[in-house]
Write an enzyme that holds these catalytic residues in place. Structure first.
Site, PDB file in Angstrom:
ATOM      1  CD  GLU A  59     -21.869  -9.433  16.907  1.00 24.57           C
ATOM      2  OE1 GLU A  59     -21.202  -8.760  16.103  1.00 24.57           O
ATOM      3  OE2 GLU A  59     -22.266  -8.991  17.988  1.00 24.57           O
TER       4      GLU A  59
ATOM      5  N   GLY B  83     -15.027  -3.339  17.833  1.00 24.37           N
ATOM      6  CA  GLY B  83     -15.147  -1.894  18.030  1.00 24.37           C
ATOM      7  C   GLY B  83     -16.067  -1.248  17.009  1.00 24.37           C
TER       8      GLY B  83
ATOM      9  CB  SER C 292     -21.262   0.674  20.015  1.00 25.60           C
ATOM     10  OG  SER C 292     -21.979  -0.465  19.615  1.00 25.60           O
TER      11      SER C 292
HETATM   12  C1  LIG Z   1     -23.833  -6.581  26.896  1.00 23.74           C
HETATM   13  C2  LIG Z   1     -23.518  -5.725  25.696  1.00 23.74           C
HETATM   14  C3  LIG Z   1     -22.348  -5.955  25.023  1.00 23.74           C
HETATM   15  C4  LIG Z   1     -22.011  -5.147  23.929  1.00 23.74           C
HETATM   16  N1  LIG Z   1     -20.816  -5.398  23.289  1.00 23.74           N
HETATM   17  C5  LIG Z   1     -20.462  -4.600  22.264  1.00 23.74           C
HETATM   18  C6  LIG Z   1     -19.195  -4.794  21.621  1.00 23.74           C
HETATM   19  O1  LIG Z   1     -18.412  -5.677  21.982  1.00 23.74           O
HETATM   20  N2  LIG Z   1     -18.850  -3.959  20.617  1.00 23.74           N
HETATM   21  C7  LIG Z   1     -19.674  -2.963  20.178  1.00 23.74           C
HETATM   22  O2  LIG Z   1     -19.300  -2.270  19.239  1.00 23.74           O
HETATM   23  N3  LIG Z   1     -20.888  -2.744  20.764  1.00 23.74           N
HETATM   24  C8  LIG Z   1     -21.285  -3.548  21.803  1.00 23.74           C
HETATM   25  N4  LIG Z   1     -22.507  -3.332  22.418  1.00 23.74           N
HETATM   26  C9  LIG Z   1     -23.325  -2.194  21.994  1.00 23.74           C
HETATM   27  C10 LIG Z   1     -24.604  -2.557  21.266  1.00 23.74           C
HETATM   28  O3  LIG Z   1     -24.321  -3.047  19.972  1.00 23.74           O
HETATM   29  C11 LIG Z   1     -25.443  -1.279  21.241  1.00 23.74           C
HETATM   30  O4  LIG Z   1     -25.813  -0.974  22.569  1.00 23.74           O
HETATM   31  C12 LIG Z   1     -26.657  -1.430  20.389  1.00 23.74           C
HETATM   32  O5  LIG Z   1     -26.314  -1.569  19.031  1.00 23.74           O
HETATM   33  C13 LIG Z   1     -27.620  -0.220  20.559  1.00 23.74           C
HETATM   34  O6  LIG Z   1     -26.955   0.977  20.360  1.00 23.74           O
HETATM   35  P1  LIG Z   1     -27.092   2.167  21.415  1.00 23.74           P
HETATM   36  O7  LIG Z   1     -26.760   1.621  22.769  1.00 23.74           O
HETATM   37  O8  LIG Z   1     -26.288   3.317  20.911  1.00 23.74           O
HETATM   38  O9  LIG Z   1     -28.620   2.552  21.425  1.00 23.74           O
HETATM   39  P2  LIG Z   1     -29.381   3.480  20.388  1.00 23.74           P
HETATM   40  O10 LIG Z   1     -28.944   3.155  19.001  1.00 23.74           O
HETATM   41  O11 LIG Z   1     -29.272   4.889  20.855  1.00 23.74           O
HETATM   42  O12 LIG Z   1     -30.867   2.974  20.564  1.00 23.74           O
HETATM   43  C14 LIG Z   1     -31.717   3.402  21.623  1.00 23.74           C
HETATM   44  C15 LIG Z   1     -33.095   2.812  21.380  1.00 23.74           C
HETATM   45  O13 LIG Z   1     -33.646   3.338  20.154  1.00 23.74           O
HETATM   46  C16 LIG Z   1     -34.022   2.285  19.287  1.00 23.74           C
HETATM   47  N5  LIG Z   1     -33.740   2.622  17.900  1.00 23.74           N
HETATM   48  C17 LIG Z   1     -32.575   3.118  17.401  1.00 23.74           C
HETATM   49  N6  LIG Z   1     -32.659   3.277  16.065  1.00 23.74           N
HETATM   50  C18 LIG Z   1     -33.896   2.867  15.697  1.00 23.74           C
HETATM   51  C19 LIG Z   1     -34.588   2.777  14.442  1.00 23.74           C
HETATM   52  N7  LIG Z   1     -33.995   3.146  13.296  1.00 23.74           N
HETATM   53  N8  LIG Z   1     -35.843   2.298  14.454  1.00 23.74           N
HETATM   54  C20 LIG Z   1     -36.450   1.943  15.605  1.00 23.74           C
HETATM   55  N9  LIG Z   1     -35.845   2.000  16.818  1.00 23.74           N
HETATM   56  C21 LIG Z   1     -34.593   2.459  16.865  1.00 23.74           C
HETATM   57  C22 LIG Z   1     -33.167   1.092  19.711  1.00 23.74           C
HETATM   58  O14 LIG Z   1     -33.776  -0.124  19.355  1.00 23.74           O
HETATM   59  C23 LIG Z   1     -33.077   1.278  21.219  1.00 23.74           C
HETATM   60  O15 LIG Z   1     -34.226   0.753  21.842  1.00 23.74           O
HETATM   61  C24 LIG Z   1     -22.877  -4.112  23.505  1.00 23.74           C
HETATM   62  C25 LIG Z   1     -24.060  -3.891  24.197  1.00 23.74           C
HETATM   63  C26 LIG Z   1     -24.379  -4.666  25.291  1.00 23.74           C
HETATM   64  C27 LIG Z   1     -25.660  -4.407  26.008  1.00 23.74           C
END
Ligand SMILES: Cc1cc2nc3c(=O)[nH]c(=O)nc-3n(C[C@H](O)[C@H](O)[C@H](O)COP(=O)(O)OP(=O)(O)OC[C@H]3O[C@@H](n4cnc5c(N)ncnc54)[C@H](O)[C@@H]3O)c2cc1C
Length: 341
Positions: A212, A95, A97
């Site tokens: 991880e 947990g 995101s």
């Molecule tokens: C199949 C799958 C399983 C998952 N399982 C889990 C889970 O079990 N537990 C959990 O906690 N999360 C999980 N996640 C979430 C995952 O860790 C997040 O989706 C990921 O960290 C991106 O966060 P976000 O979706 O909020 O995108 P955002 O952080 O909003 O990013 C959007 C875009 O902006 C870019 N970006 C953001 N910040 C920067 C920066 N500083 N510099 C340059 N570019 C940037 C990103 O690269 C991305 O392209 C999962 C995701 C997927 C797809």
């Protein structure tokens, strides 16, 4: 579904793997482990992934929750959780995101407030893989004010059957609901749900993410596709031989990198930038494999099993560079690690 790899969840399979002693292999025997080497564990993991085994029910516990508890858990937590994890009886989801917090993890808003007899959780987590099938979540919550961005965060092991926890599935583009939105509406936790030190959540999560990001799951989750291609491809075609050879070459390099990190993790180090490097190169490799198959088959494969694997991996591939941290975030960590930022 073959090709789903570590997303596949099968409790009976995990119980059987636990009975063989293949979960928590490196942990002390006193906690249900087998005291085997990091290399032996690596070999078992690779074999599981090569076969496309449905390891999801025990993967997170073996990969990160168990090692984290061994580092920072209390004696009571180790005794309560590790043997059950090693038997494959319980699953722990991650947990981190939140709806407004993915890459920028330090801005976590869900809160844990001290009460007279423990903690009270409120907030929302999102994209939590397998929350609907897990008994526990290891969650990151705000326990204090952000004082210097990384302070005030703590980790909790949360029993997901407690009142006030609601889990709702989210469908991905393959049509399946592997991940979830989890809300905490004044969920009361006992004091011993805190993992490690109050306020040290950020440092603990960084250590957890190094586990991880660096394992064979970052370059072998699409291996059955490559293996099947090698089985059915036309050996007399120079182009096909070259494509498969290049892919196997990449795989061998990734394996050596991952193995060297496994050794450092076993020594208690946190090789953050190296783990990010394996993840970045590994997911790039995995995402290229569907293209390799299409190029080698000059379009759609005629073999039915290869065609089915290609479909599964193609639908899953976009997630490879998101889950566990996005490509841009990995590149940022690497750049910082080598002094470019
Ligand atoms: C199949 C799958 C399983 C998952 N399982 C889990 C889970 O079990 N537990 C959990 O906690 N999360 C999980 N996640 C979430 C995952 O860790 C997040 O989706 C990921 O960290 C991106 O966060 P976000 O979706 O909020 O995108 P955002 O952080 O909003 O990013 C959007 C875009 O902006 C870019 N970006 C953001 N910040 C920067 C920066 N500083 N510099 C340059 N570019 C940037 C990103 O690269 C991305 O392209 C999962 C995701 C997927 C797809």
């Amino acid at each position: 579904v073959k090709g789903e790899s570590w997303v596949g969840f099968d409790r009976d399979f995990s119980l059987a793997v636990g009975a063989q002693g293949w979960i928590g292999m490196t942990w002390p025997k006193a906690y249900g482990g087998r005291e085997r080497s990091a290399l032996e564990r690596h070999v078992v993991l690779e074999e599981m992934l090569a076969a496309g085994a449905p390891v999801g029910a025990h993967w997170t516990g073996d990969r990160q929750t168990g090692p984290l508890l061994l580092r920072v858990g209390t004696e009571a937590q180790k005794q309560l959780f590790l043997p059950r994890l090693a038997r494959g009886e319980i699953s722990v989801c991650i947990g981190l995101s939140e709806p407004d917090t993915g890459s920028d993890l330090a801005s976590v808003r869900s809160r844990a407030q001290r009460t007279s007899d423990g903690w009270r959780l409120s907030g929302r987590k999102i994209w939590t893989t397998n929350a609907h099938r897990s008994e526990y979540m290891l969650g990151l919550f705000r326990t204090g004010e952000p004082d210097g961005r990384h302070a005030g965060l703590s980790q909790f092991l949360i029993d997901l059957s407690l009142p006030g926890v609601e889990i709702r599935g989210i469908r991905d583009l393959s049509g399946q609901a592997h991940f979830n939105e989890v809300t905490f509406d004044d969920v009361d936790l006992p004091p011993d749900a805190l993992v490690g030190h109050e306020g040290a959540g950020w440092q603990q999560v960084m250590a957890e993410l190094a586990f991880e990001r660096s394992g064979p799951d970052r370059y072998m989750s699409a291996f059955p596709l490559l293996s099947k291609l090698a089985d059915v491809a036309r050996r007399d075609c120079e182009m096909t031989r070259r494509l498969i050879g290049e892919a196997v070459g990449d795989l061998i390099v990734l394996r050596e990198m991952s193995l060297s990190i496994a050794g450092r993790l076993a020594r208690g180090e946190t090789p953050e930038k190296e783990a990010a490097l394996v993840k970045e190169l590994g997911v790039g490799f995995e995402q290229r494999l569907p293209e390799v198959v299409r190029a080698a088959c000059a379009g759609a494969p005629t073999d039915n099993e290869l065609a089915a694997l290609l479909k599964t991996v193609t639908l899953l591939a976009p997630t490879f560079s998101l889950r566990g941290g996005t490509r841009e975030v990995m590149l940022g960590i690497i750049a910082k690690g080598v002094g470019l930022r």
